[in-house]
Design an enzyme around this catalytic site. Structure first.
Site, mmCIF file in Angstrom:
data_model
loop_
_atom_site.group_PDB
_atom_site.id
_atom_site.type_symbol
_atom_site.label_atom_id
_atom_site.label_comp_id
_atom_site.label_asym_id
_atom_site.label_seq_id
_atom_site.Cartn_x
_atom_site.Cartn_y
_atom_site.Cartn_z
ATOM 1 C CE LYS A 193 -1.689 2.604 2.982
ATOM 2 N NZ LYS A 193 -1.447 3.799 2.126
ATOM 3 N N GLY A 244 7.328 5.469 7.489
ATOM 4 C CA GLY A 244 6.521 6.688 7.499
ATOM 5 C C GLY A 244 6.850 7.514 8.726
ATOM 6 C CB SER A 245 5.217 10.430 10.176
ATOM 7 O OG SER A 245 3.913 9.932 10.354
ATOM 8 C CB THR A 246 7.531 9.326 14.871
ATOM 9 O OG1 THR A 246 8.874 9.155 14.407
ATOM 10 C CG2 THR A 246 7.429 8.827 16.307
ATOM 11 C CB THR A 248 1.669 7.190 10.542
ATOM 12 O OG1 THR A 248 1.317 8.508 10.141
ATOM 13 C CG2 THR A 248 0.707 6.204 9.909
ATOM 14 N N GLY A 249 3.485 5.698 12.783
ATOM 15 C CA GLY A 249 4.089 4.469 13.302
ATOM 16 C C GLY A 249 3.475 4.049 14.628
ATOM 17 C CD GLU A 266 13.793 1.134 9.398
ATOM 18 O OE1 GLU A 266 14.232 2.171 9.933
ATOM 19 O OE2 GLU A 266 14.360 0.035 9.518
ATOM 20 C CB CYS A 300 13.956 8.979 6.887
ATOM 21 S SG CYS A 300 14.910 7.777 5.945
ATOM 22 C CD GLU A 396 11.025 13.705 9.855
ATOM 23 O OE1 GLU A 396 9.841 13.395 10.100
ATOM 24 O OE2 GLU A 396 11.819 12.917 9.322
HETATM 25 P P1 NAD Z 1 2.959 9.002 6.842
HETATM 26 O O1 NAD Z 1 3.225 8.407 8.156
HETATM 27 O O2 NAD Z 1 1.984 10.110 6.744
HETATM 28 O O3 NAD Z 1 2.471 7.913 5.794
HETATM 29 C C1 NAD Z 1 3.221 6.737 5.527
HETATM 30 C C2 NAD Z 1 2.286 5.663 5.018
HETATM 31 O O4 NAD Z 1 1.383 5.305 6.059
HETATM 32 C C3 NAD Z 1 1.409 6.068 3.840
HETATM 33 O O5 NAD Z 1 1.311 4.959 2.958
HETATM 34 C C4 NAD Z 1 0.061 6.330 4.492
HETATM 35 O O6 NAD Z 1 -1.022 6.169 3.612
HETATM 36 C C5 NAD Z 1 0.043 5.260 5.566
HETATM 37 N N1 NAD Z 1 -0.876 5.496 6.672
HETATM 38 C C6 NAD Z 1 -1.504 6.633 7.038
HETATM 39 N N2 NAD Z 1 -2.239 6.432 8.138
HETATM 40 C C7 NAD Z 1 -2.074 5.124 8.481
HETATM 41 C C8 NAD Z 1 -2.562 4.307 9.558
HETATM 42 N N3 NAD Z 1 -3.354 4.798 10.496
HETATM 43 N N4 NAD Z 1 -2.163 3.031 9.588
HETATM 44 C C9 NAD Z 1 -1.341 2.524 8.670
HETATM 45 N N5 NAD Z 1 -0.850 3.237 7.637
HETATM 46 C C10 NAD Z 1 -1.211 4.533 7.549
HETATM 47 O O7 NAD Z 1 4.398 9.447 6.293
HETATM 48 P P2 NAD Z 1 4.722 10.277 4.985
HETATM 49 O O8 NAD Z 1 4.311 11.691 5.249
HETATM 50 O O9 NAD Z 1 4.208 9.557 3.786
HETATM 51 O O10 NAD Z 1 6.322 10.176 4.958
HETATM 52 C C11 NAD Z 1 7.168 11.049 5.615
HETATM 53 C C12 NAD Z 1 7.671 10.441 6.908
HETATM 54 O O11 NAD Z 1 8.289 9.190 6.659
HETATM 55 C C13 NAD Z 1 8.748 11.279 7.582
HETATM 56 O O12 NAD Z 1 8.521 11.337 8.965
HETATM 57 C C14 NAD Z 1 10.026 10.510 7.317
HETATM 58 O O13 NAD Z 1 11.069 10.744 8.218
HETATM 59 C C15 NAD Z 1 9.538 9.114 7.340
HETATM 60 N N6 NAD Z 1 10.464 8.240 6.635
HETATM 61 C C16 NAD Z 1 11.211 7.362 7.373
HETATM 62 C C17 NAD Z 1 12.138 6.553 6.743
HETATM 63 C C18 NAD Z 1 12.983 5.579 7.530
HETATM 64 O O14 NAD Z 1 13.544 4.665 6.933
HETATM 65 N N7 NAD Z 1 13.088 5.719 8.827
HETATM 66 C C19 NAD Z 1 12.284 6.613 5.352
HETATM 67 C C20 NAD Z 1 11.496 7.509 4.637
HETATM 68 C C21 NAD Z 1 10.584 8.309 5.296
#
Ligand code: NAD
Length: 492
Positions: A193, A244-246, A248-249, A266, A300, A396
């Site tokens: 996804k 993704g973001s912390t 959402t993580g 991550e 990131c 960030e």
């Molecule tokens: P995000 O957390 O908004 O979204 C990431 C993914 O999660 C998307 O596919 C989104 O649709 C999905 N998502 C949204 N809500 C969700 C939920 N409740 N449950 C499950 N999935 C859900 O992040 P973003 O804005 O797309 O990306 C930017 C962030 O990603 C930054 O914080 C960046 O630091 C981080 N990032 C981390 C790494 C790493 O390896 N540590 C690499 C790249 C980006």
């Protein structure tokens, strides 16, 4: 993955990349459910960040289609997990070849949906191909942990089941491959996804999977940030591999807790770089600048805070300012572009807030505003004389706005660098490598570099400390995270 790789990728041109447009390649997008390319229950608009206008529409899944992909992945699991590992590896190689055959089109599509300059898109596709090949060459042999006259203890690595691979919008292809390749080699099936603002390259990858893999082994859906909880909480999903973001993580961890799923998270970072007093400003500034501004700061592991010793503070700020003013910002498809737009409107608005904070709480050395044109363009910005508690230093920014902070005592600099909930990466810059190593050892982060930043190897474990993540990606260790270690303890 470093600057040299990027230069090399800039030189890569597949035959198809000589075409000026890839309209045909972007005309038709389908979800992949059980080996079939199907329409979504709905659609969503995909915006080209270089114009702010709609590029095309993508299929959008509903809850029923989410159930279908999880069921398809579950049904495909017994046969796929029973397929010998070397056969699975051979199919990964086929996927790599299929991606390679279309790398020019994939790269151009990536630039159009994500915004990054074409050489960086070519680099991302080249790294994705390398990722598939890297994992295809690994193995998961049983290990004899102990053997004596009375017993033999063997560790096996067994597949987990259905893996949900959830990716962000900054490196949509590479971060997908980091998950799909080890998941498949390990004998798992996948529901992928992508982020709703960059779904197109993942959907195209789904087409390659439809041609290459047995039905249901990889499935692709697109949502509008509305199916994540249902997917990560689904009882038939065994593992969530999430980038993704912390924020959402944390939601992923909560929804995965119902069935105690395996997790790789991550997450976000606020990487500090510390420049020691013996560093040469002219030598380190270009490298630091490149590591802060890569992907318009939307990486990131970009440098997001820079601590510079008092004695060279002015010189470093001046060099960084010059580099920022010389950077060509524009549409990633234009040949001279060095930095593209931000990826989406929400991020654009967020970074505008950081620019405001920078103007109010610091001194802008270069940049400081947005470009007066359509699209989500921000000037590369260097900010000095800003306090540690300013938003730009604490949060960030995920944009091309770098705060440069002054220090005079190294213990103080290390304490300030570590004063954050993030712990993804960090770096130390010095003409004395041993001295830099001593400082690096005191930084709380998953990866700490000396005289470089951003360099991540396929065979090198990548993990975040503190709230930057859980688990490891890449390397043999990353592969093993897609398996369940099972101990067989036999009496003799
Ligand atoms: P995000 O957390 O908004 O979204 C990431 C993914 O999660 C998307 O596919 C989104 O649709 C999905 N998502 C949204 N809500 C969700 C939920 N409740 N449950 C499950 N999935 C859900 O992040 P973003 O804005 O797309 O990306 C930017 C962030 O990603 C930054 O914080 C960046 O630091 C981080 N990032 C981390 C790494 C790493 O390896 N540590 C690499 C790249 C980006």
């Amino acid at each position: 993955m470093n600057a040299t790789d990027l230069d090399r990728a800039a030189a890569v041109r597949s035959p198809s990349s000589r075409r000026t447009t890839n309209e045909e390649f972007i005309s038709d997008f389908k979800l992949l459910i059980k080996g079939r390319l199907v329409e979504g229950a709905g659609t969503l608009d995909v915006i080209n960040p270089a114009t702010g206008r709609t590029l095309t529409s993508a299929p959008r899944a509903d809850r029923a289609q989410l159930e279908q992909v999880v069921a398809a992945a579950k049904a495909a699991f017994p046969a796929w997990s029973a397929t010998p590992l070397r056969q699975r590896a051979a199919l990964l190689i086929k996927l790599a070849e299929a991606l390679e055959a279309e790398q020019g089109d994939f790269a151009r599509l990536l630039t159009r949906e994500q915004g990054k300059p074409l050489p960086q898109a070519l680099w991302e596709i080249a790294q994705s191909i390398a990722m598939l090949r890297y994992f295809a060459a690994l193995d998961l042999p049983p290990e004899v942990l102990h053997e004596d006259a009375t017993r033999k203890v063997v560790r096996q690595h067994r597949p987990l089941g259905v893996v949900a691979a959830i990716t962000p919008w900054n490196l949509p292809v590479l971060l997908l491959m980091i998950k799909v390749a080890p998941a498949l080699l390990g004998g798992n099936t996948v529901v992928a996804k992508p982020a709703p603002t960059t779904p197109l390259t993942t959907l195209k990858f789904g087409e390659l999977c439809a041609r290459t893999l047995p039905p249901g082994v990889v499935n692709v859906i697109v949502d509008q940030n509305d199916l994540g909880t249902a997917l990560t909480g689904h009882p038939d999903v065994a593992k969530v591999a999430f980038t993704g973001s912390t924020a959402t993580g944390k939601k992923v961890m909560a929804s995965a807790s119902g069935t105690l799923k395996r997790l790789t998270l991550e997450l976000g970072g606020n990487d500090a770089a510390i420049v020691l007093d013996d560093a040469d400003p002219k030598e380190v500034a270009p490298k630091i600048y490149a590591a802060a501004m890569f992907l318009s700061g939307q990486a990131c592991i970009a440098i997001k805070r820079l601590y510079v010793h008092d004695s060279i503070y002015d010189a470093v700020c001046e060099e960084l300012g010059r580099l920022a003013r010389e950077t060509a910002v524009g549409d990633g498809l234009e040949p001279d572009t060095q930095m593209g737009p931000l990826q989406n409107q929400a991020q654009f608005e967020k970074v505008k807030g950081f620019l405001e904070d920078a103007r109010r709480n610091g001194t802008v050395v270069a940049g400081g505003g947005v470009l007066e044109r359509q699209g989500y363009f921000v000037q590369p910005t260097i900010v000095r004389d800003i306090a540690d508690d300013a938003r730009l230093a604490r949060e960030e920014q995920f944009g091309p706005v770098l705060p440069v902070l002054r220090y005079s005592d190294i213990d103080d600099a290390i304490a300030r660098a570590n004063d954050t909930d993030f712990g993804l990466g960090g770096s130390v810059w010095s003409s004395d490598r041993e001295r830099a190593f001593g400082v690096a050892a005191r930084i709380h982060a998953g990866t700490v570099w000396v005289n470089k930043h951003l360099d991540v190897g396929l065979d090198t474990p990548f993990a975040g400390a503190k709230q930057s993540g859980i688990g490891v990606e890449m390397s043999q260790e990353g592969l093993e995270e897609f398996t369940q270690a099972t101990i067989i303890n036999m009496a003799k």
